[in-house]
Design a protein around this motif. Structure first.
Motif, PDB file in Angstrom:
ATOM      1  N   MET A 511       0.832  -1.194   0.000  1.00  0.00           N
ATOM      2  CA  MET A 511       0.000   0.000   0.000  1.00  0.00           C
ATOM      3  C   MET A 511       0.868   1.245   0.000  1.00  0.00           C
ATOM      4  O   MET A 511       2.000   1.240   0.503  1.00  0.00           O
ATOM      5  CB  MET A 511      -0.908   0.002   1.238  1.00  0.00           C
ATOM      6  N   ARG A 512       0.308   2.317  -0.543  1.00  0.00           N
ATOM      7  CA  ARG A 512       1.039   3.581  -0.592  1.00  0.00           C
ATOM      8  C   ARG A 512       1.383   4.058   0.818  1.00  0.00           C
ATOM      9  O   ARG A 512       2.458   4.588   1.059  1.00  0.00           O
ATOM     10  CB  ARG A 512       0.189   4.622  -1.313  1.00  0.00           C
ATOM     11  N   GLU A 513       0.459   3.823   1.751  1.00  0.00           N
ATOM     12  CA  GLU A 513       0.696   4.271   3.125  1.00  0.00           C
ATOM     13  C   GLU A 513       1.904   3.565   3.741  1.00  0.00           C
ATOM     14  O   GLU A 513       2.681   4.177   4.503  1.00  0.00           O
ATOM     15  CB  GLU A 513      -0.547   4.019   3.991  1.00  0.00           C
ATOM     16  N   GLU A 514       2.071   2.275   3.431  1.00  0.00           N
ATOM     17  CA  GLU A 514       3.211   1.530   3.975  1.00  0.00           C
ATOM     18  C   GLU A 514       4.534   2.115   3.479  1.00  0.00           C
ATOM     19  O   GLU A 514       5.498   2.271   4.244  1.00  0.00           O
ATOM     20  CB  GLU A 514       3.096   0.057   3.564  1.00  0.00           C
ATOM     21  N   LYS A 515       4.553   2.460   2.223  1.00  0.00           N
ATOM     22  CA  LYS A 515       5.770   3.058   1.652  1.00  0.00           C
ATOM     23  C   LYS A 515       6.066   4.406   2.290  1.00  0.00           C
ATOM     24  O   LYS A 515       7.219   4.718   2.631  1.00  0.00           O
ATOM     25  CB  LYS A 515       5.606   3.205   0.142  1.00  0.00           C
ATOM     26  N   GLN A 516       5.022   5.204   2.517  1.00  0.00           N
ATOM     27  CA  GLN A 516       5.230   6.519   3.117  1.00  0.00           C
ATOM     28  C   GLN A 516       5.709   6.403   4.561  1.00  0.00           C
ATOM     29  O   GLN A 516       6.577   7.180   5.002  1.00  0.00           O
ATOM     30  CB  GLN A 516       3.931   7.329   3.047  1.00  0.00           C
ATOM     31  N   ILE A 517       5.177   5.436   5.284  1.00  0.00           N
ATOM     32  CA  ILE A 517       5.580   5.264   6.691  1.00  0.00           C
ATOM     33  C   ILE A 517       7.033   4.804   6.772  1.00  0.00           C
ATOM     34  O   ILE A 517       7.793   5.256   7.651  1.00  0.00           O
ATOM     35  CB  ILE A 517       4.620   4.281   7.403  1.00  0.00           C
ATOM     36  N   ILE A 518       7.465   3.917   5.882  1.00  0.00           N
ATOM     37  CA  ILE A 518       8.881   3.527   5.847  1.00  0.00           C
ATOM     38  C   ILE A 518       9.748   4.749   5.603  1.00  0.00           C
ATOM     39  O   ILE A 518      10.802   4.928   6.226  1.00  0.00           O
ATOM     40  CB  ILE A 518       9.130   2.442   4.786  1.00  0.00           C
ATOM     41  N   GLY A 519       9.312   5.632   4.690  1.00  0.00           N
ATOM     42  CA  GLY A 519      10.051   6.869   4.440  1.00  0.00           C
ATOM     43  C   GLY A 519      10.146   7.728   5.688  1.00  0.00           C
ATOM     44  O   GLY A 519      11.210   8.307   5.981  1.00  0.00           O
ATOM     45  N   LEU A 520       9.054   7.808   6.455  1.00  0.00           N
ATOM     46  CA  LEU A 520       9.074   8.588   7.700  1.00  0.00           C
ATOM     47  C   LEU A 520      10.024   7.969   8.715  1.00  0.00           C
ATOM     48  O   LEU A 520      10.735   8.670   9.443  1.00  0.00           O
ATOM     49  CB  LEU A 520       7.651   8.672   8.282  1.00  0.00           C
ATOM     50  N   TYR A 521      10.032   6.629   8.792  1.00  0.00           N
ATOM     51  CA  TYR A 521      10.960   5.951   9.703  1.00  0.00           C
ATOM     52  C   TYR A 521      12.421   6.228   9.322  1.00  0.00           C
ATOM     53  O   TYR A 521      13.276   6.444  10.182  1.00  0.00           O
ATOM     54  CB  TYR A 521      10.700   4.445   9.707  1.00  0.00           C
ATOM     55  N   LEU A 522      12.708   6.219   8.030  1.00  0.00           N
ATOM     56  CA  LEU A 522      14.081   6.514   7.592  1.00  0.00           C
ATOM     57  C   LEU A 522      14.471   7.941   7.955  1.00  0.00           C
ATOM     58  O   LEU A 522      15.600   8.195   8.433  1.00  0.00           O
ATOM     59  CB  LEU A 522      14.203   6.293   6.082  1.00  0.00           C
ATOM     60  N   ASP A 523      13.553   8.898   7.759  1.00  0.00           N
ATOM     61  CA  ASP A 523      13.844  10.289   8.146  1.00  0.00           C
ATOM     62  C   ASP A 523      14.148  10.381   9.636  1.00  0.00           C
ATOM     63  O   ASP A 523      15.141  11.004  10.045  1.00  0.00           O
ATOM     64  CB  ASP A 523      12.641  11.190   7.810  1.00  0.00           C
ATOM     65  N   ALA A 524      13.276   9.763  10.432  1.00  0.00           N
ATOM     66  CA  ALA A 524      13.460   9.832  11.891  1.00  0.00           C
ATOM     67  C   ALA A 524      14.731   9.096  12.328  1.00  0.00           C
ATOM     68  O   ALA A 524      15.457   9.548  13.237  1.00  0.00           O
ATOM     69  CB  ALA A 524      12.239   9.232  12.585  1.00  0.00           C
ATOM     70  N   TYR A 525      14.995   7.970  11.674  1.00  0.00           N
ATOM     71  CA  TYR A 525      16.190   7.166  12.015  1.00  0.00           C
ATOM     72  C   TYR A 525      17.466   7.980  11.816  1.00  0.00           C
ATOM     73  O   TYR A 525      18.323   8.035  12.713  1.00  0.00           O
ATOM     74  CB  TYR A 525      16.190   5.919  11.136  1.00  0.00           C
ATOM     75  N   TYR A 526      17.591   8.644  10.700  1.00  0.00           N
ATOM     76  CA  TYR A 526      18.826   9.395  10.437  1.00  0.00           C
ATOM     77  C   TYR A 526      18.881  10.695  11.241  1.00  0.00           C
ATOM     78  O   TYR A 526      19.971  11.156  11.606  1.00  0.00           O
ATOM     79  CB  TYR A 526      18.973   9.658   8.937  1.00  0.00           C
ATOM     80  N   GLU A 527      17.723  11.263  11.602  1.00  0.00           N
ATOM     81  CA  GLU A 527      17.723  12.440  12.474  1.00  0.00           C
ATOM     82  C   GLU A 527      18.223  12.079  13.872  1.00  0.00           C
ATOM     83  O   GLU A 527      18.842  12.896  14.564  1.00  0.00           O
ATOM     84  CB  GLU A 527      16.311  13.020  12.569  1.00  0.00           C
ATOM     85  N   SER A 528      17.991  10.818  14.260  1.00  0.00           N
ATOM     86  CA  SER A 528      18.396  10.388  15.609  1.00  0.00           C
ATOM     87  C   SER A 528      19.908  10.366  15.769  1.00  0.00           C
ATOM     88  O   SER A 528      20.409  10.409  16.904  1.00  0.00           O
ATOM     89  CB  SER A 528      17.816   9.005  15.912  1.00  0.00           C
ATOM     90  N   PHE A 529      20.658  10.304  14.678  1.00  0.00           N
ATOM     91  CA  PHE A 529      22.111  10.274  14.772  1.00  0.00           C
ATOM     92  C   PHE A 529      22.695  11.629  15.185  1.00  0.00           C
ATOM     93  O   PHE A 529      23.836  11.712  15.616  1.00  0.00           O
ATOM     94  CB  PHE A 529      22.720   9.829  13.441  1.00  0.00           C
ATOM     95  N   GLU A 530      21.904  12.682  15.057  1.00  0.00           N
ATOM     96  CA  GLU A 530      22.392  13.995  15.469  1.00  0.00           C
ATOM     97  C   GLU A 530      22.532  14.086  16.985  1.00  0.00           C
ATOM     98  O   GLU A 530      23.386  14.811  17.488  1.00  0.00           O
ATOM     99  CB  GLU A 530      21.437  15.076  14.944  1.00  0.00           C
ATOM    100  N   SER A 531      21.710  13.298  17.691  1.00  0.00           N
ATOM    101  CA  SER A 531      21.778  13.300  19.159  1.00  0.00           C
ATOM    102  C   SER A 531      22.479  12.071  19.723  1.00  0.00           C
ATOM    103  O   SER A 531      22.914  12.073  20.880  1.00  0.00           O
ATOM    104  CB  SER A 531      20.371  13.407  19.749  1.00  0.00           C
ATOM    105  N   ASP A 532      22.584  11.008  18.905  1.00  0.00           N
ATOM    106  CA  ASP A 532      23.220   9.765  19.372  1.00  0.00           C
ATOM    107  C   ASP A 532      24.301   9.354  18.379  1.00  0.00           C
ATOM    108  O   ASP A 532      24.102   8.505  17.517  1.00  0.00           O
ATOM    109  CB  ASP A 532      22.165   8.669  19.511  1.00  0.00           C
ATOM    110  N   LYS A 533      25.469   9.993  18.519  1.00  0.00           N
ATOM    111  CA  LYS A 533      26.545   9.760  17.544  1.00  0.00           C
ATOM    112  C   LYS A 533      27.251   8.426  17.747  1.00  0.00           C
ATOM    113  O   LYS A 533      28.029   7.999  16.908  1.00  0.00           O
ATOM    114  CB  LYS A 533      27.555  10.903  17.606  1.00  0.00           C
ATOM    115  N   ASP A 534      27.006   7.736  18.866  1.00  0.00           N
ATOM    116  CA  ASP A 534      27.667   6.457  19.127  1.00  0.00           C
ATOM    117  C   ASP A 534      26.950   5.288  18.445  1.00  0.00           C
ATOM    118  O   ASP A 534      27.491   4.190  18.348  1.00  0.00           O
ATOM    119  CB  ASP A 534      27.735   6.207  20.637  1.00  0.00           C
TER     120      ASP A 534
END
Length: 781
Positions: A511-534
């Motif tokens: 479903m289109r929604e599943e693809k969009q949610i994976i995209g949101l998870y990827l955005d959030a995942y890489y944003e988390s590295f700004e606060s957790d560099k380890d």
């Protein structure tokens, strides 16, 4: 026979100010023409060119002469055709050295007939007065020639004085060198120029022509049951003649009224004699039809003369050429007139700028609309200085085809991507080896993804990197890794989204929604590295991030996290955990030749498409770091598993990214149906401007599909289905032609897939650990 001095017979008074001036005051301006490649013109193009020359004839004033000369010279390859010190490059120079070739040059002279025939040598004042009239004539000629310049078929260059002198030298020495020191010339029923002997054949009457003449004729050798390969009518006695020869084409533009008056007189003569002879009746009918056609269509009468001069260094060779020419004429239904007693007059007066003096009884009346049928509008293959080394289909001469820079400069293509189709047994991997090896020799970075070890010898020869996937020791990747967060751009996220959806859903729809949610998870995942560099970026840490977080309210309504985790768990801590969590990145930036061999997993429904995608992503990381270097990616038979479902997006990502970074993707398969029957097919075709196809004579059923889906014209199809073994059809944008794949013994040894030959080569290689020595030993054997 009376011996004339050069001064009494030579028709040219001077060549100055970029003009040829005859002794009687006729002024000629010259142009060098570059013509389309042989076999490249279809019926529509030939008709268009004929109409163009009819337009030029009509645009020129009365008392103008169009003289077109086509020079065909036999030569041999003497210069190096490949650069560099690579073994295969050197083998090209050795293999092609002194191979016979045929060259072609075309010149167009337009002459103002002075009519007054004053003697310039005895009356300089008359000459000066006449020259004042020339200016208007030259402006008219320039306007007429502009019709040619505007056309895509021709390249036109106005000739300077030096060039004109060179062409005159070529004509009177029968030499490609343009020798201006004239040799002894004899005309005792046979032409002799220095050590060369020659003959002249002419068309001087309608009686010598068949009753009907079409613009094109069928080439039997290249036609099939479903295709008619058409060539220009006159080709057999021009480019079809494989010997030294000159084809002279002369058109006299006179007052149509005066020509019409002569025709009426002839018509009355033959009408009264028709009762005595069937031949006279036929001639009467021909002239009557000619007159009726001209009146009905408001056409223009012209006088015309055509002849062929052929020569060689011995009587025996010349006799063979005469037989070939006479057979070619017979094929066209033409009965040529072999010139004997008028040889001196016709040879001398067919020189550039001298055709005013051709005797009247060697001219015959024609129509401007039909005259172009007798003109040659083709040339031999003209290669580029760079590109793929192939050979001329006509005579096997080496020719380089630039598929990289020239088509873009000419506006033929907007991308360099290619689709390569080669049915089983037609030499697909052989051709790809040939292209890849030459690109490597010319500085490209090459990446090949393959099934079947087709490129192993070449990789070993150039000391490249060869990765063969082993189930016990699998290749390890990490597509989530980054050195700087700036590397994770939208294109990278598109790739990761496609990858994750494939691991989760496989070939099942999403479903289109599943693809969009994976995209949101990827955005959030890489944003988390700004606060957790380890934290270390990899498949496992992404899996855990999805497990521990949510990216929107009521997420479970659209996103089945349990299904997601169960499908991806093997890649987190299960049996495939090594594949996507590597801490050691594969560094391929400096490697110029890389092969990923997938034969061991070709039947694995998960690993095959997954590893293929990962290999391509590694390549993408490489090419981003060397944007100024040419890069070629060849995917041979591995594309199909990555072309299903969501993978169509990956194909678009691949094409788009490569184009931005000075690269190309060449996808190869056996059948066009393999592309058409996949969801990614339209994306691949729409993003590919170059099509390369090997012989499809056994695939005639695909004819309509090529026309419908690849936009092949009828002309393209005629060329494609004329292609035989070791020949390749190449279409670049709207331009297509066929070439031969002829290689040196060393290249053959390197590319061959013959099991017995490869066993010999690898037996030597395993002993000496040197592929160059193994190939040489095979060649010597």
């Amino acid at each position: 026979m009376k011996n004339d001095t050069l001064n009494t017979v030579f028709p040219i008074y001077a060549v100055e100010n970029d003009l040829i001036v005859s002794k009687k005051g006729d002024i000629s301006v010259g142009y060098k023409l570059k013509l389309p490649q042989i076999y490249s013109l279809d019926m529509a193009a030939i008709e268009r060119i004929n109409q163009l020359f009819d337009k030029i004839i009509r645009s020129l004033p009365e008392d103008t002469i169009i003289q077109k000369q086509d020079y065909f010279f036999v030569d041999t390859v003497k210069e190096a055709i490949a650069k560099g010190e690579h073994m295969l490059s050197r083998s090209d120079n050795k293999f092609f050295y002194e191979k016979p070739t045929l060259s072609h040059e075309c010149y167009l002279f337009i002459t103002k007939d002075s009519k007054k025939k004053m003697s310039i040598t005895s009356s300089p004042k008359q000459y000066e007065k006449y020259m004042e009239e020339v200016d208007t004539f030259l402006k008219t000629v320039t306007t007429s020639i502009s019709f040619l310049i505007k056309e895509e078929f021709f390249e036109v260059e106005k000739m300077k004085t030096d060039c004109m002198l060179e062409v005159i030298g070529k004509y009177f020495s029968l030499s490609p060198k343009g020798n201006q020191a004239l040799q002894d010339i004899f005309f005792d029923k046979k032409l002799q120029v220095g050590n060369k002997v020659g003959e002249m054949y002419a068309i001087t009457s309608y009686d010598q022509l068949p009753l009907t003449i079409e613009t094109t004729k069928k080439n039997i050798d290249f036609s099939t049951q479903k295709t008619n390969f058409q060539i220009p009518f006159i080709q057999p006695v021009c480019l079809g003649l494989e010997c030294n020869h000159i084809y002279n084409q002369v058109i006299y533009i006179s007052s149509s009224d005066s020509i019409f008056s002569k025709l009426k007189t002839k018509l009355n003569q033959f009408k009264s004699l028709a009762i005595l002879s069937k031949e006279n009746e036929v001639t009467y009918d021909q002239i009557d039809e000619l007159v009726s056609t001209v009146i009905e269509k408001e056409l223009k009468f012209v006088n015309q003369h055509f002849n062929i001069i052929l020569w060689d260094t011995s009587e025996e060779k010349l006799e063979n050429h005469k037989n070939q020419l006479e057979n070619s004429f017979k094929e066209l239904g033409i009965t040529p007139y072999q010139i004997k007693y008028a040889l001196k007059d016709l040879y001398i007066n067919n020189a550039p700028g001298a055709s005013v003096y051709i005797p009247e009884n060697y001219k015959f009346i024609g129509i401007s609309e039909q005259t172009p049928v007798f003109l040659n509008f083709e040339s031999y293959y003209e290669g580029n200085t760079n590109g793929i080394l192939l050979t001329d289909r006509k005579n096997g001469a080496p020719v380089r085809l630039d598929l990289w820079n020239e088509p873009l400069k000419r506006g033929l293509i907007v991308n360099r991507n290619r689709l390569i189709f080669g049915p089983s047994g037609t030499g697909k991997s052989f051709l790809i080896n040939h292209i890849a090896s030459q690109y490597y020799e010319q500085g490209h970075h090459i990446v090949m993804i393959d099934i079947g070890n087709s490129y192993k010898k070449l990789c070993q020869l150039v000391n490249g990197q060869y990765f063969a996937y082993d189930l016990d020791m699998p290749l390890q990747f990490n597509p989530f890794y980054f050195q700087s967060l700036s590397e994770i751009d939208n294109e990278k996220k598109v790739f990761l989204t496609s990858l994750i959806l494939f691991l989760w859903k496989g070939d099942d729809p999403h479903m289109r929604e599943e693809k969009q949610i994976i995209g949101l998870y990827l955005d959030a995942y890489y944003e988390s590295f700004e606060s957790d560099k380890d934290k270390f970026p990899c498949m496992s840490s992404f899996y855990e991030f999805v497990d521990q977080h949510s990216v929107m309210d009521n997420e479970e309504k659209y996103f089945d996290k349990t299904s997601f985790q169960l499908s991806l768990r093997d890649f987190h801590d299960g049996k495939y955990s090594q594949i996507l969590n590597s801490k050691d990145q594969i560094d391929l930036v400096q490697e110029r030749f890389i092969v990923f061999e997938m034969d061991n997993i070709k039947d694995h429904p998960v690993l095959f498409p997954l590893v293929t995608m990962l290999c391509i992503d590694v390549v993408m990381g490489k090419i981003r770091k060397i944007p100024e270097i040419k890069k070629s990616i060849f995917i041979d038979e591995c594309w199909k598993p990555i072309s299903k479902g969501e993978m169509a997006q990956f194909i678009k990502y691949l094409y788009k990214t490569v184009r931005k970074f000075y690269g190309e993707v060449a996808i190869a398969t056996q059948d066009v149906e393999d592309i058409l029957d996949t969801p990614a097919g339209p994306a691949m075709i729409n993003n590919t401007d170059t099509m390369i196809l090997l012989s499809h004579k056994k695939k005639m059923a695909t004819k309509d599909k090529f026309a419908q889906y690849l936009s092949f014209s009828e002309s393209d199809l005629e060329k494609l289905f004329s292609t035989d073994k070791r020949e390749v059809f190449i279409k670049v944008g709207s331009v297509s032609n066929v070439y031969k794949v002829t290689v040196s013994p060393e290249r053959y040894a390197c590319y061959s897939s013959n099991a017995d030959e490869n066993k010999f080569i690898y037996d030597v290689y395993n002993k000496k650990k040197n592929m160059q020595l193994a190939l040489r030993e095979f060649v010597e054997k």
